[in-house]
Structures are given as structure tokens and as C-alpha cells.
Design an enzyme around this catalytic site. Sequence first.
Site, PDB file in Angstrom:
ATOM      1  N   LYS A  99       0.829  -1.201   0.000  1.00  0.00           N
ATOM      2  CA  LYS A  99       0.000   0.000   0.000  1.00  0.00           C
ATOM      3  C   LYS A  99       0.865   1.253   0.000  1.00  0.00           C
ATOM      4  O   LYS A  99       0.669   2.157  -0.831  1.00  0.00           O
ATOM      5  CB  LYS A  99      -0.936  -0.004   1.209  1.00  0.00           C
ATOM      6  CG  LYS A  99      -1.872   1.202   1.251  1.00  0.00           C
ATOM      7  CD  LYS A  99      -2.881   1.085   2.374  1.00  0.00           C
ATOM      8  CE  LYS A  99      -2.262   1.325   3.714  1.00  0.00           C
ATOM      9  NZ  LYS A  99      -3.264   1.394   4.803  1.00  0.00           N
ATOM     10  N   ASP A 127      -6.850   0.863   0.943  1.00  0.00           N
ATOM     11  CA  ASP A 127      -6.969   1.186   2.371  1.00  0.00           C
ATOM     12  C   ASP A 127      -8.390   0.849   2.805  1.00  0.00           C
ATOM     13  O   ASP A 127      -9.167   0.242   2.064  1.00  0.00           O
ATOM     14  CB  ASP A 127      -6.599   2.642   2.629  1.00  0.00           C
ATOM     15  CG  ASP A 127      -7.673   3.618   2.167  1.00  0.00           C
ATOM     16  OD1 ASP A 127      -8.595   3.206   1.416  1.00  0.00           O
ATOM     17  OD2 ASP A 127      -7.604   4.795   2.546  1.00  0.00           O
TER      18      ASP A 127
END
Length: 263
Positions: free
Chosen positions: A155, A174
Amino acid sequence: MAAGRQTGKAGAPGAAARPARKAVDTAARPAPARPVAPPQATFARLRALHPDAHCELDHRSAFELLVATVLSAQTTDVLVNKVTPHLFGAYPDARALAGADPAEIGALLRRLGMGMFNQKARNIVGLARGLIERHGGEVPRTLAELVKLPGVGRKTANVVLGVAFGAPEGVVVDTHVQRLSQRLGWTTSDKPEQIERDLGALFPQRDRDMLSHTLVFHGRRICFARKPACGGCGISDACPSAFRAENVGRKPPRPPRRRDVQP
């Protein structure tokens, strides 16, 4: 006393009584799900709703973005943006941060209200040292190299690649991206790695960075986790979960903690 004769319709003695029709509780039934709208068309509408969507972590360089993104784990962007001016004022580049004592960085983060301050301090000092030792102080431009740095996962790496270099190798997943992807019917998984693969199959690389920012903006402003504002949502007609989305894409509630009973 003899029982009275049953009647059907009023005034029609002897007619058999009709059984009462069973009431149906339609309010308890969830509304039927809409089919999934074409993802590209839905994304285009979301972009029109949020033309200002962007990364909300303040930064002036790829290095600052990398550090800020690591600090943002389980922390709001608002708090990170309050912390980083103090951090970068004292440690403006990778070389300065690499020479810092993690304990001093941890104390600074703690003083500024950041949680997990010791772990985050070790991570950002460690990644700064990795940049100096292996990359000449520069932020690498590949996911494979980024994820070798302390505190950097897929991420974080894709945030940096997309925002700083315009070349994400995947999709940033997320909590907002995960929730909205499930509600929109773009994935049935609750695993970030699988969600990233599902979104990658739906959207070309050129859209992936802005896809994440747009979903985050919509999640923070309209499609809230607990009480999504479906009545004010500009794409509710295209959302399979509209008006019943509060239980879609949310983590299951934690079981209540049992208190120790003193004898």
C-alpha cells in the site's frame, strides 16, 4: 347455549368462513440488490463528483511522502500533517534522518500525539538508512525495491509510486477503498491483496492512482462506514448496496471483552 352459525360475507348465513390472510412483514426484508453497473462508468461519475481528489498527505518530495505514508499507518492524515513539519524541520532529508537516534524520533512523535511512536520511529530511521546505503539517498521507483525498506508494504509503495512518480504498479487498498469496492460490487473479497487484483482486472494502470484517491474522498465524505449517506450520494442509482450499505464492507464487531472476575 348453542354455538352461533358461522357466516362468510355479512348477511350470507351458512357461508364458510375464509381463512385470514397471513400478514407479510415486507419491512424486514432487504431490498433486492441492483446489478453491478459498469465499473468504468461508475468511476467516471465518481471523478465528476470529486474532481479535487488527491493525496491528502502534505509533502514536498518523494522522500517526505514515503515517510509520511509510513507514519499514516493507523493514524489520520490530519495528525500526520501536524507532525511532519516538525519532523522534517529537524530532519529534512534521508541522510539527516538516517543519522538520528530512533529514541529521539520516538520521543518527538510521542510529544506530537502520534501512537505507535517507537515502532514508527524505528521504521522511518531504518528506511532512511536503507535509502542511503542502497539507493544513494533517493527513493527507488519500483515496488520490489520499496517493499524491502522497513515499514513499507504494498500500500505504501503504491502510494509513493502513484503520487510521486505517476507509475503505480497496483491499487492502493486502504479501509475506504476496501469498503467502497465491496459496496459497489467490484469485489467480494475482504483481503486487500485479492481486492487489489480484482480492481487491477477492472481498471487500466493509468486509472489506478486516481481510482484510490477518488474512492477515499467518497468514503470520507459520503459513503461512511457506519451511516453511509445514500440519500445524498450521486451514484446511488448505480450502487448495488444503496440504502442497505451499512452492513456491507465493514469489519465484524469485536466480541465483548470478558472482565476478569476476582475471587
